[in-house]
Design an enzyme around this catalytic site. Structure first.
Site, short mmCIF file in Angstrom:
data_model
loop_
_atom_site.label_atom_id
_atom_site.label_comp_id
_atom_site.label_asym_id
_atom_site.label_seq_id
_atom_site.Cartn_x
_atom_site.Cartn_y
_atom_site.Cartn_z
N LYS A 75 119.55 130.99 93.02
CA LYS A 75 119.74 131.72 91.77
C LYS A 75 120.86 131.17 90.92
CE LYS A 75 117.05 135.78 92.77
NZ LYS A 75 116.98 137.17 93.18
N ARG A 88 115.65 136.82 101.52
CA ARG A 88 114.45 136.29 100.85
C ARG A 88 114.80 134.89 100.33
NH1 ARG A 88 112.44 135.95 95.69
NH2 ARG A 88 110.21 136.32 95.43
N1 HH2 Z 1 114.08 137.77 93.36
C1 HH2 Z 1 113.03 137.22 92.69
C2 HH2 Z 1 111.75 137.75 92.79
N2 HH2 Z 1 111.50 138.80 93.59
N3 HH2 Z 1 112.28 140.44 95.12
C3 HH2 Z 1 113.26 140.99 95.79
N4 HH2 Z 1 113.04 142.05 96.58
N5 HH2 Z 1 114.57 140.53 95.70
C4 HH2 Z 1 114.88 139.47 94.91
O1 HH2 Z 1 116.07 139.10 94.84
C5 HH2 Z 1 113.83 138.85 94.16
C6 HH2 Z 1 112.51 139.37 94.29
C7 HH2 Z 1 113.27 136.02 91.83
O2 HH2 Z 1 113.09 134.83 92.57
P1 HH2 Z 1 111.76 133.94 92.49
O3 HH2 Z 1 110.59 134.71 93.01
O4 HH2 Z 1 111.95 132.65 93.17
O5 HH2 Z 1 111.62 133.62 90.95
P2 HH2 Z 1 110.63 134.09 89.80
O6 HH2 Z 1 110.87 135.55 89.56
O7 HH2 Z 1 111.01 133.23 88.62
O8 HH2 Z 1 109.22 133.84 90.28
#
Ligand code: HH2
Length: 283
Positions: free
Chosen positions: A226, A261
């Site tokens: 992040k 995660r």
């Molecule tokens: N962060 C993201 C997405 N989903 N869910 C939970 N429970 N906690 C988190 O910190 C979280 C999440 C963002 O990360 P990522 O899925 O890699 O990115 P994007 O939202 O751009 O797909």
């Protein structure tokens, strides 16, 4: 009522929380902040899910909507078309829980019907429809804190006391689920690193995670790749934030997180094995 923290019930799985668990990320999106477009093809997404499981993931989290800062909401039918075949195939082919990362009741319901064992809602089950889906199934639930909406959440986020406010929000939303008939041991809470938080807010939350662990629910933390890691280190390319991501995961676990995660499962699992062999260290 709170869960005892030693077990997280997720559909046909009961996850024993006697060691930290690793949730691997499968993003079926064109625009996720660190791997957008890489796994948009369902076959690539499926292969990635299997690779994460082989690398030691305890759960895989499948998402079809980027919720990065500034992102637009994806219509539920488009999100469903992306995730459903992959969730179904992974749930059939893996012997670990498959989670669906969604804010949309129709997506959550359909994924649970084809075998998803966890519903991970970054909007913390704000939507009455999401509570209804949660109450009507036996999936594990991740209740995450987000300030506002992805489109605007990073526009000068302000708190008087970020940890106290996140804690109140998580307690209230978990209580809402329990009030709708959801068993406490299905609920996991997540402070939502980067969701309407500055770097200082994120650091304060990780420092003071024990205050969130006091809620009694298992804690999930998602710091992987992040922006705050980039701000601290000067690394602008998310995929090159592995060292910072592993450090954040270990720091979270040391302060009471039960699940991390992550994008980089093999490296996180390796770090955790060494950490545990040494004896771990908890605050
Ligand atoms: N962060 C993201 C997405 N989903 N869910 C939970 N429970 N906690 C988190 O910190 C979280 C999440 C963002 O990360 P990522 O899925 O890699 O990115 P994007 O939202 O751009 O797909």
């Amino acid at each position: 009522m709170t869960a005892d923290g030693r077990m997280w019930r997720c559909g046909r799985y009961a996850l024993v929380l006697d060691r930290p668990l690793v949730m691997g990320i499968v993003n079926i999106t064109p625009d996720s902040f660190s791997d957008g477009g890489t796994f948009l093809d369902p076959v690539a997404a499926l292969r990635h899910g299997h690779a994460l499981a082989a690398a030691g993931a305890d759960l895989v989290d499948v998402g079809g909507e980027s919720t990065r800062p500034g992102s637009d909401e994806v219509p539920a039918d488009e999100e469903l078309a992306r995730v459903l075949p992959v969730v179904e195939a992974l749930a059939l082919g893996l012997d670990i829980p498959v989670s669906v990362d969604t804010r949309h009741p129709a997506v959550a319901r359909a994924c649970v019907e084809v075998g998803a064992s966890v519903v991970n809602d970054v909007s913390g089950f704000r939507d009455a429809g999401m509570i209804e889906v949660a109450a009507g199934c036996d999936a594990g639930l991740v209740v995450m804190h987000m300030l506002g909406e992805p489109k605007t959440m990073q526009a000068e986020p302000r708190y008087d006391d970020v940890v106290a406010e996140v804690r109140r929000y998580l307690a209230a939303h978990a209580a809402m689920l329990e009030g709708a008939g959801v068993a406490a041991d299905r609920i996991c809470v997540d402070p939502g690193i980067g969701f309407g938080k500055t770097t200082e807010h994120n650091l304060e939350i990780i420092r003071l995670l024990p205050e969130l662990a006091e809620l009694g629910y298992p804690l999930l933390v998602g710091a992987s790749r992040k922006r705050f890691i980039g701000e601290i280190t000067g690394e602008s390319e998310p995929a090159r934030r592995l060292g910072g991501s592993v450090a954040a995961a270990l720091a979270a676990i040391a302060r009471g997180a039960s699940v991390v995660r992550v994008h980089d499962v093999a490296e996180t699992v390796q770090a955790l094995r060494v950490w545990q062999a040494i004896g771990g260290e908890t605050w």
